[in-house]
Design an enzyme around this catalytic site. Structure first.
Site, PDB file in Angstrom:
ATOM      1  N   ARG A   1      38.350  51.511  32.948  1.00  0.00           N
ATOM      2  CA  ARG A   1      39.071  52.601  33.602  1.00  0.00           C
ATOM      3  C   ARG A   1      38.467  53.969  33.300  1.00  0.00           C
ATOM      4  O   ARG A   1      38.183  54.309  32.154  1.00  0.00           O
ATOM      5  CB  ARG A   1      40.542  52.583  33.181  1.00  0.00           C
ATOM      6  CG  ARG A   1      41.384  53.648  33.859  1.00  0.00           C
ATOM      7  CD  ARG A   1      42.845  53.463  33.536  1.00  0.00           C
ATOM      8  NE  ARG A   1      43.423  52.370  34.298  1.00  0.00           N
ATOM      9  CZ  ARG A   1      44.277  51.482  33.790  1.00  0.00           C
ATOM     10  NH1 ARG A   1      44.605  51.540  32.521  1.00  0.00           N
ATOM     11  NH2 ARG A   1      44.780  50.537  34.558  1.00  0.00           N
TER      12      ARG A   1
ATOM     13  N   ARG B   1      31.695  50.876  27.727  1.00  0.00           N
ATOM     14  CA  ARG B   1      31.575  52.321  27.937  1.00  0.00           C
ATOM     15  C   ARG B   1      30.319  52.782  27.214  1.00  0.00           C
ATOM     16  O   ARG B   1      30.108  52.439  26.054  1.00  0.00           O
ATOM     17  CB  ARG B   1      32.782  53.084  27.378  1.00  0.00           C
ATOM     18  CG  ARG B   1      34.121  52.690  27.978  1.00  0.00           C
ATOM     19  CD  ARG B   1      35.235  53.612  27.481  1.00  0.00           C
ATOM     20  NE  ARG B   1      36.552  53.080  27.757  1.00  0.00           N
ATOM     21  CZ  ARG B   1      37.194  53.225  28.919  1.00  0.00           C
ATOM     22  NH1 ARG B   1      36.605  53.887  29.898  1.00  0.00           N
ATOM     23  NH2 ARG B   1      38.401  52.719  29.096  1.00  0.00           N
TER      24      ARG B   1
ATOM     25  N   ASN C   1      44.926  63.833  26.669  1.00  0.00           N
ATOM     26  CA  ASN C   1      45.698  62.608  26.430  1.00  0.00           C
ATOM     27  C   ASN C   1      46.889  62.517  27.384  1.00  0.00           C
ATOM     28  O   ASN C   1      47.174  61.460  27.956  1.00  0.00           O
ATOM     29  CB  ASN C   1      46.212  62.583  24.987  1.00  0.00           C
ATOM     30  CG  ASN C   1      45.162  62.131  23.991  1.00  0.00           C
ATOM     31  OD1 ASN C   1      44.073  61.712  24.367  1.00  0.00           O
ATOM     32  ND2 ASN C   1      45.482  62.218  22.714  1.00  0.00           N
TER      33      ASN C   1
ATOM     34  N   HIS D   1      35.739  43.178  27.220  1.00  0.00           N
ATOM     35  CA  HIS D   1      35.885  44.264  26.249  1.00  0.00           C
ATOM     36  C   HIS D   1      35.115  43.972  24.964  1.00  0.00           C
ATOM     37  O   HIS D   1      35.041  44.816  24.072  1.00  0.00           O
ATOM     38  CB  HIS D   1      37.382  44.460  25.948  1.00  0.00           C
ATOM     39  CG  HIS D   1      37.707  45.694  25.185  1.00  0.00           C
ATOM     40  ND1 HIS D   1      38.174  45.665  23.888  1.00  0.00           N
ATOM     41  CD2 HIS D   1      37.634  47.007  25.525  1.00  0.00           C
ATOM     42  CE1 HIS D   1      38.389  46.896  23.468  1.00  0.00           C
ATOM     43  NE2 HIS D   1      38.070  47.729  24.435  1.00  0.00           N
TER      44      HIS D   1
ATOM     45  N   TYR E   1      33.775  58.567  16.607  1.00  0.00           N
ATOM     46  CA  TYR E   1      34.702  57.445  16.481  1.00  0.00           C
ATOM     47  C   TYR E   1      34.363  56.681  15.209  1.00  0.00           C
ATOM     48  O   TYR E   1      33.195  56.452  14.906  1.00  0.00           O
ATOM     49  CB  TYR E   1      34.577  56.476  17.659  1.00  0.00           C
ATOM     50  CG  TYR E   1      35.181  56.929  18.963  1.00  0.00           C
ATOM     51  CD1 TYR E   1      35.450  58.270  19.213  1.00  0.00           C
ATOM     52  CD2 TYR E   1      35.466  56.011  19.967  1.00  0.00           C
ATOM     53  CE1 TYR E   1      35.985  58.674  20.420  1.00  0.00           C
ATOM     54  CE2 TYR E   1      36.007  56.408  21.185  1.00  0.00           C
ATOM     55  CZ  TYR E   1      36.258  57.743  21.403  1.00  0.00           C
ATOM     56  OH  TYR E   1      36.789  58.143  22.600  1.00  0.00           O
TER      57      TYR E   1
ATOM     58  N   HIS F   1      39.022  53.904  15.167  1.00  0.00           N
ATOM     59  CA  HIS F   1      38.835  52.958  16.271  1.00  0.00           C
ATOM     60  C   HIS F   1      38.529  51.535  15.806  1.00  0.00           C
ATOM     61  O   HIS F   1      38.569  50.599  16.607  1.00  0.00           O
ATOM     62  CB  HIS F   1      37.700  53.471  17.172  1.00  0.00           C
ATOM     63  CG  HIS F   1      37.613  52.812  18.504  1.00  0.00           C
ATOM     64  ND1 HIS F   1      36.631  51.897  18.827  1.00  0.00           N
ATOM     65  CD2 HIS F   1      38.386  52.927  19.610  1.00  0.00           C
ATOM     66  CE1 HIS F   1      36.799  51.483  20.073  1.00  0.00           C
ATOM     67  NE2 HIS F   1      37.853  52.085  20.575  1.00  0.00           N
TER      68      HIS F   1
ATOM     69  N   ARG G   1      46.648  53.310  14.475  1.00  0.00           N
ATOM     70  CA  ARG G   1      46.384  54.680  14.910  1.00  0.00           C
ATOM     71  C   ARG G   1      47.385  55.163  15.949  1.00  0.00           C
ATOM     72  O   ARG G   1      47.889  56.275  15.876  1.00  0.00           O
ATOM     73  CB  ARG G   1      44.981  54.776  15.504  1.00  0.00           C
ATOM     74  CG  ARG G   1      44.585  56.196  15.898  1.00  0.00           C
ATOM     75  CD  ARG G   1      43.372  56.199  16.803  1.00  0.00           C
ATOM     76  NE  ARG G   1      43.694  55.844  18.174  1.00  0.00           N
ATOM     77  CZ  ARG G   1      42.879  55.213  19.000  1.00  0.00           C
ATOM     78  NH1 ARG G   1      41.703  54.809  18.580  1.00  0.00           N
ATOM     79  NH2 ARG G   1      43.245  54.939  20.240  1.00  0.00           N
TER      80      ARG G   1
END
Length: 723
Positions: free
Chosen positions: A419, A389, A62, A449, A482, A606, A578
Site C-alpha cells: 500500500r 518496500r 500518521n 511480506h 528503522y 520495527h 510499538r
C-alpha cells in the site's frame, strides 16, 4: 499462483475462547494511543527542538494514513449498513464516534504544540511570520515573488459554475476563495473558487534576513495576493483547506489478467474515492464551509479546524535547514556490524559463522555490498529476492539489474500491492524485467511480506547457498531510521528452506515440510500458538516459564487468547509493542502476569523478536510478521530461528534492555491508556545503549588478518616429524 493451504483460524480455540469484549482494546483507539505517544515526543521539552518538529510532522502524516485506510474502511461498513461488532464490542458507528472525539483532542494538542515550537524557534533565529507581521519591505518582496514564481503556475477553479465540478485530489492543499462581483450593486457574495497550492513548491518562502531565517507560509502568500487572479471580483475571504479521501482500494489479483494494470487502475481510483476528512483554517468563512461540506458530502464531525497550518508534514522543510546543531540530536552514524569486524571477505565470514546485523546502530552497507558482490562475482549463478518496500534510487534494485544484465539467473518477488508503494514497485518491476530478471508479482490472494535474499554460488566445484533474512525491508534509507534485525547464514537447513520458499512462490511446487522455517499463512499462527502452549506445558511452580516478545502490533484474537491462557498458567509474559495492542494487561485472574510496554524514540522500532524459555531449553526467533490477523492469515511471512548461542544471548540482552528502558518507555494500563515508565537509576535509554555498545564494539575490534586453524592430530604429528 497460490500453492498455500487455507489459513487455519482459531486452531487454539478448542479451549476457553476468551470471547468477552471487555478483555480487548479497540484496534483503532489503540492506534490513536500510539500516535499520542508520538505526539508526546513532539511536545516534550527533553527532546531537541528540531527533533520535536520531526515528531509533530510524523503525527500529521500518521493521521493522514489512518483516515485514508482505517476510518475509510469503517465508513464503508457504516454506509453498507453493517453493524458487526469488533473484538472489543464496538460497532463501526461507535468506533467512528469515538475516533472523532479522540482525534479532535489530539489535533488541538498538536496545533498548540506547533505554535509553541515556533515561539521557541524564534528565540533561535527561525521566525515564521504571519501576514500581519510582514513589514512593508516584506510585502514588496513577496508581491514580486508571487508574480514571478507563483502566479504563473496557479490554476484558479470557478467551482460555483463548473458542472460537473473537477475532482479535488486528496491531501493537496487548496485555497478556498469567496468572491463578490464588482458589477452587482446588491453586494451579494457567494461565488466560490479554488486555487490549488502547488505541490512541487516549498511550503515556506524565505524572506530577506540579515541573520537567521525569516519565513512566510506559501498559503499566506497566495491568499494575500490572490486578488490578482480574479479581476472583476472582490475577494471576500481566502483560506486553505485539505480533503482526505478513502484510499482503501482493494486490488483483486485472483482474476486480474494483467496485475500491473490492475494496480495502476487502483491507484487512479483513489483520486475519486469518497471524502473522509476535511481540514481547514480556524475562522473559515461560513459560505465556504457550507460549500465544502456539500461538495464532499461530509458532516461537522468530519471537519477539523487548525490555528497553525494544515499538514504539519511541511515542518520537515525547517528540520532540513542547515546549521542549528544545538537543536538536533547528536549524530549516530551506523557502525560496522559486530559480527563482521575484522572480516574483509563477506562470503568467508558468513560461511564461518552466522552474522547478525542490528540496524540502524549497525550499518546496512553489508547487505548492499553482499548483493553488489554477488552481481559481479563470476562464481555466483543465481540470486533470488523479495522486495516489499525499497528506496527511491535503490542500490538493491541497481545490483539486481546488474546481475540480470550479466546473465545470472535473477528472480525477484516484487509485491506490487504494498500500500502506497504500488506505483514505485510497478516501476521497479518493469525496470527489473528490462534488465533480464524474472519478476513475479506476488502470490494470488496474499501479500508477500517476507524479507529474504538467496544467493547460489559455485565454490571449489560444489554449489553453496547463502541467505539473508530480516525483520525489515530491503531499503537503504529506512535502514538508517528503522530499528530492525537481519541475519546472514549459510546453514544448510535454512538455506534449503529458503530455496524451497522461492520455488513455492514461483512454480508449481507445494509445501511438503520445512526444516526450520515457518512460512505458510496457514501455519504462521499455529507456530506461535504452539510455542506459547508449549510454554504453558513446561511451566512449574519453581520454573513458571517466560515469554518475551518485541513486535509492532498485537491484534490477533487467537494469539491474545493463547497469551491469556499462558498468564493464567503462571507464565510470565513481557511484551514490547510499538503500536496497536488489543490485549488488555493486568486483568485479575486473566492477564495478571502480562506486562506491555512501548518505546517511542528517535528510531522507529520495527524488529520482531520472540523468546521462549522452554523449560530451560531457550529458543529465540525473528520474524517478518507481527501478531496481526492480516500477517498471520493473509500474508506470506517468514519465522526463522536464531540458533547460534552467542546470537541468542545477544538477542536476549537486547530484549532485556528494551524492558529496562526508563527514559523513553510507556506502560499499557488495563483501561487502554498509557503512562510513562517512571525514571530510574541508573538511567536506561534502550536506543542510546544499543548505539553505545555498537561504538564500543567497533572501537575495540581486533583485525582478523591472521586466522588460527587448529591442526588435526595426524597433521600435527607429520609437521613435527618434518622439523
Amino acid at each position: 499462483m497460490n500453492n498455500f493451504a487455507e489459513p487455519i483460524r482459531g486452531r487454539s480455540m478448542k479451549k476457553k475462547s476468551f470471547s468477552d469484549p471487555s478483555l480487548y482494546i479497540n484496534r483503532e483507539l489503540s492506534w490513536l494511543e500510539f500516535n499520542e505517544r508520538v505526539l508526546q515526543e513532539g511536545l516534550s521539552p527533553d527532546v531537541p527542538l528540531l527533533e520535536r518538529l520531526k515528531f509533530l510532522a510524523i503525527v500529521s502524516t500518521n493521521l493522514d494514513e489512518f483516515y485514508m485506510i482505517r476510518v475509510a474502511s469503517l465508513k464503508q461498513l457504516q454506509k453498507a449498513g453493517k453493524s458487526r461488532r469488533d473484538i472489543s464490542g464496538m460497532t463501526p458507528e461507535e468506533q467512528l464516534q469515538a475516533i472523532a472525539e479522540r482525534v479532535r483532542r489530539m489535533v488541538k494538542d498538536h496545533d498548540r504544540g506547533v505554535l509553541r515550537a515556533f515561539e521557541e524557534l524564534a528565540e533561535h533565529g527561525i521566525q515564521w511570520l504571519r501576514p500581519a507581521q510582514w513589514s512593508e519591505e516584506d510585502r514588496v518582496f513577496l508581491r514580486q515573488y508571487f508574480e514571478r514564481e507563483i502566479a504563473p503556475i496557479l490554476t484558479p477553479l470557478a467551482m460555483s459554475d463548473l458542472s460537473p465540478p473537477p475532482a479535488i485530489p486528496g491531501l493537496q492543499i487548496h485555497l478556498g476563495v469567496v468572491l463578490r462581483s464588482r458589477k452587482k450593486d446588491n453586494g451579494s457574495e457567494g461565488k466560490i473558487a479554488f486555487v490549488p497550492i502547488p505541490t512541487r513548491h516549498p511550503r515556506f518562502v524565505f524572506l530577506p534576513a540579515t541573520q537567521g531565517h525569516r519565513l512566510a507560509l506559501l498559503d499566506d502568500v497566495i491568499a494575500t495576493f490572490v486578488q490578482n487572479l480574479f479581476r472583476g471580483y472582490q475577494v471576500v475571504y481566502a483560506g486553505p483547506f485539505r480533503v482526505t479521501r478513502d484510499a482503501d482500494v482493494s486490488i483483486q489479483d485472483d482474476d486480474a489478467s494483467d496485475l500491473l494494470n490492475a494496480v495502476e487502475e487502483a491507484i487512479l481510483a483513489r483520486r475519486r474515492r469518497a471524502a473522509v476528512r476535511l481540514e481547514l483554517a480556524a475562522g473559515t468563512h461560513e459560505r465556504l464551509y457550507e460549500f465544502l461540506l456539500n461538495l464532499f458530502q461530509l458532516t461537522d464531525e468530519d471537519v477539523f479546524a487548525v490555528e497553525s497550518f494544515i499538514s504539519a508534514a511541511s515542518l520537515r522543510e525547517i528540520v532540513g535547514l542547515p546549521g542549528y546543531t544545538h537543536l538536533r540530536d547528536p549524530e549516530w552514524p551506523p557502525q560496522p556490524p559486530r559480527d563482521l569486524l575484522g572480516w574483509e571477505d563477506l562470503w568467508k565470514a558468513v560461511l564461518d559463522h552466522d552474522v547478525m546485523l542490528f540496524h540502524p546502530y549497525e550499518s546496512f552497507e553489508p547487505v548492499v555490498r553482499f548483493l553488489r558482490e554477488a552481481a559481479n562475482d563470476p562464481d555466483v549463478l543465481a540470486i533470488k529476492q523479495t522486495l516489499y518496500r525499497t528506496s527511491g534510487e535503490s542500490p538493491i534494485v541497481e545490483a539486481l539489474e546488474t546481475a540480470g544484465r550479466k546473465g545470472k539467473e535473477v528472480t525477484v518477488i516484487v509485491e506490487v500491492k504494498a500500500r502506497f508503494d504500488e506505483a514505485r514497485n510497478v516501476q521497479w518491476a518493469r525496470r527489473l524485467e528490462d534488465a533480464g530478471c524474472h519478476v513475479i508479482y506476488g502470490v494470488a490472494g496474499y501479500k508477500t511480506h517476507a524479507k529474504a535474499l538467496l544467493v547460489v554460488r559455485r565454490e571449489q566445484g560444489r554449489i553453496r547457498r547463502y541467505v539473508h533474512l530480516s525483520t525489515g525491508n530491503y531499503n537503504d534509507q529506512t535502514a538508517r531510521i528503522y530499528s530492525d534485525i537481519g541475519l546472514f547464514t549459510a546453514d544448510p537447513d535454512i538455506t534449503t528452506d529458503v530455496a524451497s520458499f522461492f520455488n513455492l512462490l514461483t512454480g508449481y511446487s507445494e509445501a511438503v515440510g520445512w526444516n526450520k522455517l515457518t512460512v505458510e499463512p496457514g501455519e504462521l499462527k499455529a507456530k506461535f500458538i504452539s510455542l506459547i502452549e508449549r510454554e504453558i506445558e513446561a511451566a512449574t511452580a519453581d520454573y513458571p516459564g517466560l515469554i518475551l516478545a518485541k513486535i509492532n502490533s498485537l491484534q490477533d484474537k487467537d494469539i491474545c487468547a493463547a497469551l491469556y491462557r499462558a498468564s493464567q498458567a503462571g507464565v510470565k509474559i513481557k511484551l514490547n509493542v510499538r503500536g496497536i495492542c488489543c490485549l488488555r494487561p493486568g486483568i485479575p485472574g486473566v492477564s495478571d502476569n502480562i506486562e506491555v510496554r512501548s518505546i517511542v524514540d528517535r528510531f522507529l522500532e520495527h524488529a520482531r523478536v520472540f523468546y521462549f524459555s522452554n523449560g530451560g531449553r531457550e529458543e529465540v526467533y525473528l520474524a517478518s510478521a507481527d501478531w496481526m490477523e492480516r500477517n498471520l492469515e493473509r500474508r506470506v511471512e517468514i519465522i526463522f530461528p536464531v540458533q547460534d548461542p552467542v546470537l541468542q544471548q545477544r538477542l536476549m540482552e537486547i530484549l532485556n534492555i528494551y524492558f529496562s528502558d526508563n527514559t523513553k518507555a510507556w506502560e499499557l494500563c488495563p483501561d487502554g491508556t498509557y503512562r510513562r515508565v517512571a525514571p530510574g537509576h541508573p538511567r536506561i535509554r534502550a536506543q542510546e545503549y544499543f548505539y553505545q555498545k555498537a561504538v564500543e564494539a567497533a572501537q575495540t575490534s581486533l583485525p582478523r588478518d591472521i586466522r588460527y586453524r587448529p591442526l588435526h592430530r595426524e597433521q600435527a604429528s607429520s609437521e613435527t616429524s618434518e622439523r
